[in-house]
Every structure is written in C-alpha cells, then in structure tokens.
Design a protein around this motif. Structure first.
Motif, PDB file in Angstrom:
ATOM      1  N   ASP A 170     -10.673   4.221  -1.113  1.00 59.19           N
ATOM      2  CA  ASP A 170     -10.419   4.323   0.417  1.00 59.19           C
ATOM      3  C   ASP A 170      -8.989   3.973   0.088  1.00 59.19           C
ATOM      4  N   PRO A 171      -8.204   4.017   0.985  1.00 61.04           N
ATOM      5  CA  PRO A 171      -6.957   3.557   0.699  1.00 61.04           C
ATOM      6  C   PRO A 171      -6.327   1.904   1.224  1.00 61.04           C
ATOM      7  N   ASN A 172      -7.356   1.235   1.582  1.00 63.47           N
ATOM      8  CA  ASN A 172      -6.915  -0.301   1.533  1.00 63.47           C
ATOM      9  C   ASN A 172      -8.085  -0.530   0.666  1.00 63.47           C
ATOM     10  N   MET A 173      -8.540  -0.549  -0.667  1.00 61.92           N
ATOM     11  CA  MET A 173      -9.040  -1.112  -1.464  1.00 61.92           C
ATOM     12  C   MET A 173      -8.458  -2.576  -2.097  1.00 61.92           C
ATOM     13  N   ALA A 174      -7.739  -2.702  -2.402  1.00 65.44           N
ATOM     14  CA  ALA A 174      -6.826  -4.528  -2.400  1.00 65.44           C
ATOM     15  C   ALA A 174      -7.634  -5.324  -1.033  1.00 65.44           C
ATOM     16  N   LEU A 175      -8.151  -4.601  -0.730  1.00 68.69           N
ATOM     17  CA  LEU A 175      -7.751  -5.302   0.737  1.00 68.69           C
ATOM     18  C   LEU A 175      -9.576  -5.593   1.001  1.00 68.69           C
ATOM     19  N   ASP A 176     -10.670  -4.713   0.379  1.00 70.09           N
ATOM     20  CA  ASP A 176     -11.470  -5.145   0.320  1.00 70.09           C
ATOM     21  C   ASP A 176     -12.569  -3.871   2.043  1.00 70.09           C
ATOM     22  N   ASN A 177     -11.388  -2.990   1.495  1.00 72.40           N
ATOM     23  CA  ASN A 177     -11.562  -1.334   2.896  1.00 72.40           C
ATOM     24  C   ASN A 177     -11.454  -2.380   4.326  1.00 72.40           C
ATOM     25  N   ALA A 178     -11.133  -3.966   4.287  1.00 75.49           N
ATOM     26  CA  ALA A 178     -10.808  -4.394   4.802  1.00 75.49           C
ATOM     27  C   ALA A 178      -9.374  -4.363   6.313  1.00 75.49           C
ATOM     28  N   ALA A 179      -9.916  -4.179   7.945  1.00 71.36           N
ATOM     29  CA  ALA A 179      -8.779  -3.639   8.520  1.00 71.36           C
ATOM     30  C   ALA A 179      -7.628  -4.504   8.364  1.00 71.36           C
ATOM     31  N   TYR A 180      -6.216  -3.840   8.087  1.00 69.86           N
ATOM     32  CA  TYR A 180      -5.137  -4.497   7.852  1.00 69.86           C
ATOM     33  C   TYR A 180      -4.240  -5.380   9.008  1.00 69.86           C
ATOM     34  N   ASP A 181      -4.386  -6.791   8.608  1.00 66.90           N
ATOM     35  CA  ASP A 181      -3.264  -7.331   9.450  1.00 66.90           C
ATOM     36  C   ASP A 181      -2.460  -8.661   8.167  1.00 66.90           C
ATOM     37  N   GLY A 182      -1.633  -8.284   8.240  1.00 69.74           N
ATOM     38  CA  GLY A 182      -0.791  -8.368   6.921  1.00 69.74           C
ATOM     39  C   GLY A 182      -0.669  -9.899   7.086  1.00 69.74           C
ATOM     40  N   ALA A 183      -0.125 -10.237   8.230  1.00 67.03           N
ATOM     41  CA  ALA A 183      -0.124 -12.007   8.703  1.00 67.03           C
ATOM     42  C   ALA A 183      -1.146 -12.880   8.225  1.00 67.03           C
ATOM     43  N   GLU A 184      -2.374 -12.249   9.365  1.00 65.28           N
ATOM     44  CA  GLU A 184      -3.720 -12.898   8.840  1.00 65.28           C
ATOM     45  C   GLU A 184      -3.978 -13.162   6.919  1.00 65.28           C
ATOM     46  N   ILE A 185      -4.069 -11.565   6.885  1.00 66.49           N
ATOM     47  CA  ILE A 185      -4.327 -11.807   5.509  1.00 66.49           C
ATOM     48  C   ILE A 185      -3.158 -12.197   3.850  1.00 66.49           C
ATOM     49  N   LEU A 186      -2.251 -12.813   4.752  1.00 66.44           N
ATOM     50  CA  LEU A 186      -0.611 -13.618   4.153  1.00 66.44           C
ATOM     51  C   LEU A 186      -1.038 -14.549   3.883  1.00 66.44           C
ATOM     52  N   ASN A 187      -1.059 -15.242   4.901  1.00 64.12           N
ATOM     53  CA  ASN A 187      -1.060 -16.609   5.576  1.00 64.12           C
ATOM     54  C   ASN A 187      -2.894 -17.634   5.114  1.00 64.12           C
ATOM     55  N   SER A 188      -3.636 -16.292   4.660  1.00 63.58           N
ATOM     56  CA  SER A 188      -5.425 -17.425   3.819  1.00 63.58           C
ATOM     57  C   SER A 188      -5.232 -17.001   2.384  1.00 63.58           C
TER      58      SER A 188
END
Length: 132
Positions: A56-74
C-alpha cells in the motif's frame, strides 16, 4: 517534548510522516534492514516488471486517508531502546479513528535501521508481505 536526537530511531521515523509514501522510495532503502528491506526490494522488482503493486502506498499511515495537518497535530511517538534493538510506537488520529503503528529497529554499523513496521490497529506487518 525533548529535542529530537539526530540519528535516533524517532528521527529516522519522522520523515515518513512528513512525506507520504516515502517508505516505498528506493532512495530511502538505506534506512532499512532485513526483513523489511527484502520485502521493499521485492516490491520494487515487482513494480518495475509492470505486474502491479504489492504494498500500500501509505503504510506509515496505516493505510488511512491522508490528512497531513490532522495527522501531524495528533502524532505522538514513544521510543524504547534496549541494547541494539529499538522500537518507536507511533499514534495518530484520522477522521476520529485512532491508529497505532510500531516501527522496529536494529543497530547496524552504528546506525538505526528499520527492520519491520507493524500496524497494531490494522493487524498487519511489513515483514509478512510476499511481494513475488
């Protein structure tokens, strides 16, 4: 939070959350050791052969939909080092859903190398993929 130590396992993991899909970039392979490196190398071979994608192209994100601000804030990380092995537990929230991953490391020639990536939430491990 304590300042990030250059070369620490957490410092190695951080860029994978700043640049989505970085783990699939062959230029980043120096950050990996087996078994993770072998799986990524086999994935590269498969992709080059034109037979499709294995990972999967976003394994580091656990294959979740990418929302950069939301991820970096949490984003929260916990680093545990025991001798020549370490792990970095990463937790973040996307669309109200918590995700937790564990990056495993081994010290190789003085540098921390990623040996595996496991999703505690999604119950998968990079080392278990058969990219053939």
């Amino acid at each position: 939070a304590a300042p990030l130590q250059l070369g620490s396992p957490t410092a190695v993991v951080k860029p994978f959350y700043e640049h989505v899909g970085l783990e699939l970039d062959p230029a980043q392979r120096s950050h990996f050791a087996d078994p993770a490196k072998s799986v990524l190398d086999k994935s590269d071979t498969l992709r080059k052969s034109g037979q499709g994608e294995c990972l999967d192209p976003n394994m580091a994100l656990d294959n979740a939909a990418y929302d950069g601000a939301e991820i970096l804030n949490s984003l929260k990380t916990i680093e545990v080092i025991k001798g020549d092995e370490a792990k970095v537990v990463v937790a973040f929230v996307v669309a109200g859903n918590p995700h937790r991953l564990e990056w495993k490391f081994r010290k190789v020639d003085g540098d921390w190398k990623i040996t595996d990536l496991l999703s505690v939430t999604g119950e998968w491990a990079l080392s278990q993929y058969q990219c053939e």
